[in-house]
Motif scaffolding. Structure first.
Motif, PDB file in Angstrom:
ATOM      1  N   GLY A 130       4.439   2.825  -3.794  1.00  0.00           N
ATOM      2  CA  GLY A 130       3.664   2.893  -5.028  1.00  0.00           C
ATOM      3  C   GLY A 130       4.132   4.058  -5.860  1.00  0.00           C
ATOM      4  N   LEU A 189      -5.119  14.790   3.796  1.00  0.00           N
ATOM      5  CA  LEU A 189      -4.335  13.747   4.487  1.00  0.00           C
ATOM      6  C   LEU A 189      -3.694  14.271   5.770  1.00  0.00           C
ATOM      7  CD1 LEU A 189      -2.496  11.829   1.599  1.00  0.00           C
ATOM      8  CD2 LEU A 189      -4.613  11.204   2.764  1.00  0.00           C
ATOM      9  N   SER A 241       0.822  -1.204   0.000  1.00  0.00           N
ATOM     10  CA  SER A 241       0.000   0.000   0.000  1.00  0.00           C
ATOM     11  C   SER A 241       0.855   1.253   0.000  1.00  0.00           C
ATOM     12  CB  SER A 241      -0.902   0.006   1.230  1.00  0.00           C
ATOM     13  OG  SER A 241      -1.472   1.285   1.392  1.00  0.00           O
ATOM     14  N   SER A 242       1.874   1.280   0.853  1.00  0.00           N
ATOM     15  CA  SER A 242       2.642   2.519   0.946  1.00  0.00           C
ATOM     16  C   SER A 242       3.590   2.698  -0.229  1.00  0.00           C
ATOM     17  CB  SER A 242       3.389   2.584   2.283  1.00  0.00           C
ATOM     18  OG  SER A 242       4.145   1.428   2.471  1.00  0.00           O
ATOM     19  N   THR A 273      -6.840   4.116   5.168  1.00  0.00           N
ATOM     20  CA  THR A 273      -6.311   2.880   4.594  1.00  0.00           C
ATOM     21  C   THR A 273      -5.756   1.985   5.696  1.00  0.00           C
ATOM     22  OG1 THR A 273      -5.768   3.655   2.370  1.00  0.00           O
ATOM     23  CG2 THR A 273      -4.352   1.948   3.271  1.00  0.00           C
ATOM     24  N   SER A 331      -5.603  -0.417  -1.996  1.00  0.00           N
ATOM     25  CA  SER A 331      -5.693   0.052  -0.614  1.00  0.00           C
ATOM     26  C   SER A 331      -6.401   1.401  -0.532  1.00  0.00           C
ATOM     27  CB  SER A 331      -4.310   0.130   0.019  1.00  0.00           C
ATOM     28  OG  SER A 331      -3.671   1.327  -0.336  1.00  0.00           O
ATOM     29  N   LEU A 332      -6.663   2.008  -1.685  1.00  0.00           N
ATOM     30  CA  LEU A 332      -7.506   3.211  -1.679  1.00  0.00           C
ATOM     31  C   LEU A 332      -8.969   2.821  -1.837  1.00  0.00           C
ATOM     32  CD1 LEU A 332      -5.179   5.360  -3.917  1.00  0.00           C
ATOM     33  CD2 LEU A 332      -5.940   6.029  -1.629  1.00  0.00           C
ATOM     34  N   ILE A 347      -1.121   7.198   4.952  1.00  0.00           N
ATOM     35  CA  ILE A 347      -1.817   7.489   6.198  1.00  0.00           C
ATOM     36  C   ILE A 347      -2.673   8.748   6.057  1.00  0.00           C
ATOM     37  CG2 ILE A 347      -0.224   6.359   7.779  1.00  0.00           C
ATOM     38  CD1 ILE A 347       1.179   9.008   8.153  1.00  0.00           C
ATOM     39  N   TYR A 384      -4.747   8.702  -9.316  1.00  0.00           N
ATOM     40  CA  TYR A 384      -3.798   7.596  -9.242  1.00  0.00           C
ATOM     41  C   TYR A 384      -3.958   6.658 -10.437  1.00  0.00           C
ATOM     42  CZ  TYR A 384      -0.630   4.952  -6.279  1.00  0.00           C
ATOM     43  OH  TYR A 384       0.481   4.367  -5.749  1.00  0.00           O
ATOM     44  N   PHE A 402       2.727  11.903   4.243  1.00  0.00           N
ATOM     45  CA  PHE A 402       1.443  11.221   4.449  1.00  0.00           C
ATOM     46  C   PHE A 402       1.106  10.350   3.246  1.00  0.00           C
ATOM     47  CE2 PHE A 402      -0.488  12.746   8.342  1.00  0.00           C
ATOM     48  CZ  PHE A 402       0.356  13.798   8.670  1.00  0.00           C
ATOM     49  N   PHE A 403       1.282  10.937   2.061  1.00  0.00           N
ATOM     50  CA  PHE A 403       0.913  10.207   0.846  1.00  0.00           C
ATOM     51  C   PHE A 403       1.728   8.931   0.717  1.00  0.00           C
ATOM     52  CE2 PHE A 403       0.776   9.264  -3.657  1.00  0.00           C
ATOM     53  CZ  PHE A 403      -0.521   9.568  -4.013  1.00  0.00           C
ATOM     54  N   SER A 404       3.027   9.047   0.949  1.00  0.00           N
ATOM     55  CA  SER A 404       3.874   7.887   0.682  1.00  0.00           C
ATOM     56  C   SER A 404       3.703   6.796   1.731  1.00  0.00           C
ATOM     57  CB  SER A 404       5.339   8.304   0.570  1.00  0.00           C
ATOM     58  OG  SER A 404       5.827   8.679   1.829  1.00  0.00           O
ATOM     59  N   LEU A 443      -6.121   8.841   5.770  1.00  0.00           N
ATOM     60  CA  LEU A 443      -7.495   8.737   5.266  1.00  0.00           C
ATOM     61  C   LEU A 443      -8.210   7.460   5.671  1.00  0.00           C
ATOM     62  CD1 LEU A 443      -7.575   6.619   2.766  1.00  0.00           C
ATOM     63  CD2 LEU A 443      -6.856   8.564   1.404  1.00  0.00           C
ATOM     64  N   ILE A 496      -8.025  10.668  -4.489  1.00  0.00           N
ATOM     65  CA  ILE A 496      -6.678  10.187  -4.808  1.00  0.00           C
ATOM     66  C   ILE A 496      -6.757   9.069  -5.844  1.00  0.00           C
ATOM     67  CG2 ILE A 496      -4.615   9.028  -3.899  1.00  0.00           C
ATOM     68  CD1 ILE A 496      -5.005  10.478  -1.291  1.00  0.00           C
ATOM     69  N   GLY A 524       3.619   6.978  -5.372  1.00  0.00           N
ATOM     70  CA  GLY A 524       4.056   8.058  -4.494  1.00  0.00           C
ATOM     71  C   GLY A 524       5.559   8.065  -4.310  1.00  0.00           C
ATOM     72  N   ASN A 525       6.126   6.882  -4.132  1.00  0.00           N
ATOM     73  CA  ASN A 525       7.564   6.809  -3.882  1.00  0.00           C
ATOM     74  C   ASN A 525       8.379   6.804  -5.163  1.00  0.00           C
ATOM     75  OD1 ASN A 525       5.728   5.189  -2.168  1.00  0.00           O
ATOM     76  ND2 ASN A 525       7.435   5.351  -0.740  1.00  0.00           N
TER      77      ASN A 525
HETATM   78  N1  TRP Z   1       1.034   5.373  -0.588  1.00  0.00           N
HETATM   79  C1  TRP Z   1       0.650   5.143  -1.944  1.00  0.00           C
HETATM   80  C2  TRP Z   1       1.798   5.613  -2.829  1.00  0.00           C
HETATM   81  O1  TRP Z   1       2.753   6.131  -2.337  1.00  0.00           O
HETATM   82  C3  TRP Z   1      -0.658   5.808  -2.294  1.00  0.00           C
HETATM   83  C4  TRP Z   1      -1.729   5.462  -1.330  1.00  0.00           C
HETATM   84  C5  TRP Z   1      -2.349   4.260  -1.172  1.00  0.00           C
HETATM   85  C6  TRP Z   1      -2.267   6.306  -0.342  1.00  0.00           C
HETATM   86  N2  TRP Z   1      -3.248   4.319  -0.157  1.00  0.00           N
HETATM   87  C7  TRP Z   1      -3.210   5.554   0.387  1.00  0.00           C
HETATM   88  C8  TRP Z   1      -1.998   7.602   0.002  1.00  0.00           C
HETATM   89  C9  TRP Z   1      -3.887   6.118   1.462  1.00  0.00           C
HETATM   90  C10 TRP Z   1      -2.692   8.172   1.077  1.00  0.00           C
HETATM   91  C11 TRP Z   1      -3.603   7.432   1.803  1.00  0.00           C
HETATM   92  O2  TRP Z   1       1.782   5.473  -4.006  1.00  0.00           O
END
Ligand code: TRP
Length: 455
Positions: free
Chosen positions: A30, A399, A27-28, A243, A332-333, A239, A114, A234-236, A241, A110, A32-33
């Motif tokens: 993705g 977020l 989930s984390s 998930t 995970s979203l 956290i 995404y 938060f996004f990466s 929201l 998101i 984002g990173n």
């Molecule tokens: N963390 C994921 C990324 O970095 C994106 C993501 C998935 C997300 N679930 C989330 C971001 C919940 C914020 C909240 O690509």
């Protein structure tokens, strides 16, 4: 449509600690990173952004991640229900459920952009496989990317395909769907990133890349950078929201939340740093622009793949993995959206997954058109496109504020006695440290970053 008791928390538990870990890392880690972090470093001034990001992840992200997983495991239901229940139990107020509602809204928003960007990586799979990107210069891969973005029809196709791939596993439920996909692909993705870094180290301008990423430049730390880096933290980590509330609900009792959270955070940082280390040496060796924006990964890595021996194969594998990394994040979203409604409405898990996915898909056109026919449309004036606004609103406002609410809830509302037991720190020192971080440091830091933006 039939109703289905098997929805929501009743969908079960992760089959093992490893499976949970892979799903949470999936989930984390993705887009984002791998996609967003490098281009934000580029637009946010290099190492200054990196520095603030690392501080935010450790001092704010990690404690909030622990809080979110803990609340999830305490509530063991969908994110909204968990907050309503725990809110009633500890404060007599069900209004905490509103935090969950805002989270669902953020998740839909998101997911909408995404899926568009993940669609780009799907589209790049055949582009690399057929060798049409081989031997192109930086300018040429840049042009190829812009030509691709200028074609709304092609983007729509890939956006639809990716959303379909997201809906199917979520419709099937947490174990049969999500687990199976993540356990083998995360290790593979890390390995490939390492290979890319080695290539960049040999063929790229490694020194320039490293200086850009790591040479401290405190002067470049502005409030803008702080807010962007906070949002990115938060996004990466996925956290803010719900998930992790939803994933924590499926967590077996024996798993240590603090340990798991450290692993998740480490994986997120590692991927982001590896992606940066693979990309920036190539940027500087090819005279590309580090602040190129959302196209950065697609343009730079395509140059590298086009020039390296066996690049078509490596490139294909890379974009397959990027798409899969995106998929384990996009599910995970969608999952918390489904979990939020499951059990409250008479619709099956599968119906909810389809409805949520289709709503996000339709909203995705705001982003999709931001890169072509609406690239000059700036709602609310200024320079931001629809995509920029959705990204800004979710990452930089919803977020962080959602995360702060969860931190305050876990730190102030849940009794000390219950939280000691629920979080499960082995050492009292770390418990106290965590408690100070979620009660005081994270809320003040994040609110300061968000509020600074309005002045
Ligand atoms: N963390 C994921 C990324 O970095 C994106 C993501 C998935 C997300 N679930 C989330 C971001 C919940 C914020 C909240 O690509």
């Amino acid at each position: 449509m039939q109703s289905n008791d098997n929805a929501g928390a009743a969908a079960g538990q992760w089959s093992s600690r490893f499976a949970f870990l892979m799903a949470a890392i999936g989930s984390s880690v993705g887009l984002g990173n791998i996609w967003k972090f490098p281009y934000m470093i580029g637009t946010g001034g290099g190492s200054a952004f990196m520095l603030v990001y690392l501080i935010c992840v450790l001092a704010v992200g990690l404690p909030i991640l622990i809080a979110e997983l803990t609340l999830g495991r305490m509530g063991r239901q969908g994110p909204i229900e968990t907050l309503v229940d725990l809110g009633r139990r500890y404060s007599g107020r069900a209004t905490w459920g509103l935090v969950g509602c805002v989270g669902v809204l953020a998740a839909v928003l998101i997911l909408s952009f995404y899926s568009v960007v993940a669609g780009w990586s799907l589209a790049y799979i055949p582009k690399l496989l057929t060798g049409q990107m081989s031997g192109l210069s930086g300018a040429e891969t840049g042009k190829a990317f812009n030509d691709f973005l200028a074609d709304p029809l092609a983007l729509t196709f890939w956006h639809a395909l990716f959303m379909l791939l997201t809906i199917i596993p979520v419709a099937r439920g947490i174990q049969s769907g999500i687990e199976k996909a993540v356990v083998w692909m995360m290790p593979l993705l890390f390995s490939l990133l390492v290979v890319l870094c080695i290539y960049a180290g040999i063929e790229g301008d490694f020194t320039a890349g490293m200086v850009y990423l790591f040479k401290p430049d405190f002067g470049a730390v502005t409030w803008d950078v702080v807010l962007a880096a906070t949002g990115q933290a938060f996004f990466s980590l996925s956290i803010g929201l719900g998930t992790m509330l939803a994933y924590g609900a499926y967590l077996p009792g024996g798993v240590s939340i603090p340990r798991t959270s450290v692993v998740i955070v480490f994986a997120a940082i590692l991927t982001a740093v590896l992606a940066g280390a693979a990309i920036f040496p190539i940027v500087f060796a090819n005279g590309l622009n580090p602040s190129e924006g959302p196209g950065l990964v697609f343009v730079t890595l395509t140059v590298a793949f086009g020039a390296m021996p066996g690049g078509a194969i490596f490139g294909t594998v890379f974009f397959v993995l990027l798409a899969i990394a995106a998929l384990t994040s996009s599910v995970s979203l969608l999952e918390p959206i489904v979990a939020a409604f499951a059990g409250r409405v008479r619709l099956s898990r599968s119906a909810l997954a389809w409805i949520g996915g289709i709503v996000a898909w339709v909203l995705g056109f705001l982003t999709l058109f931001s890169f072509n026919i609406w690239s000059d449309v700036h709602p609310l004036g200024g320079t931001r496109t629809w995509f920029d606004w959705i990204d800004f609103l979710t990452s930089n406002i919803l977020l962080p504020l959602g995360g702060v609410m969860l931190a305050l809830f876990a730190g102030w509302v849940v009794t000390r006695q219950d939280s000691v037991a629920a979080v499960g720190f082995e050492s009292p020192f770390f418990y106290s440290l965590w408690r100070i971080l979620v009660r005081v440091v994270a809320p003040i830091g994040v609110v300061a970053a968000v509020v600074s933006n309005f002045f």
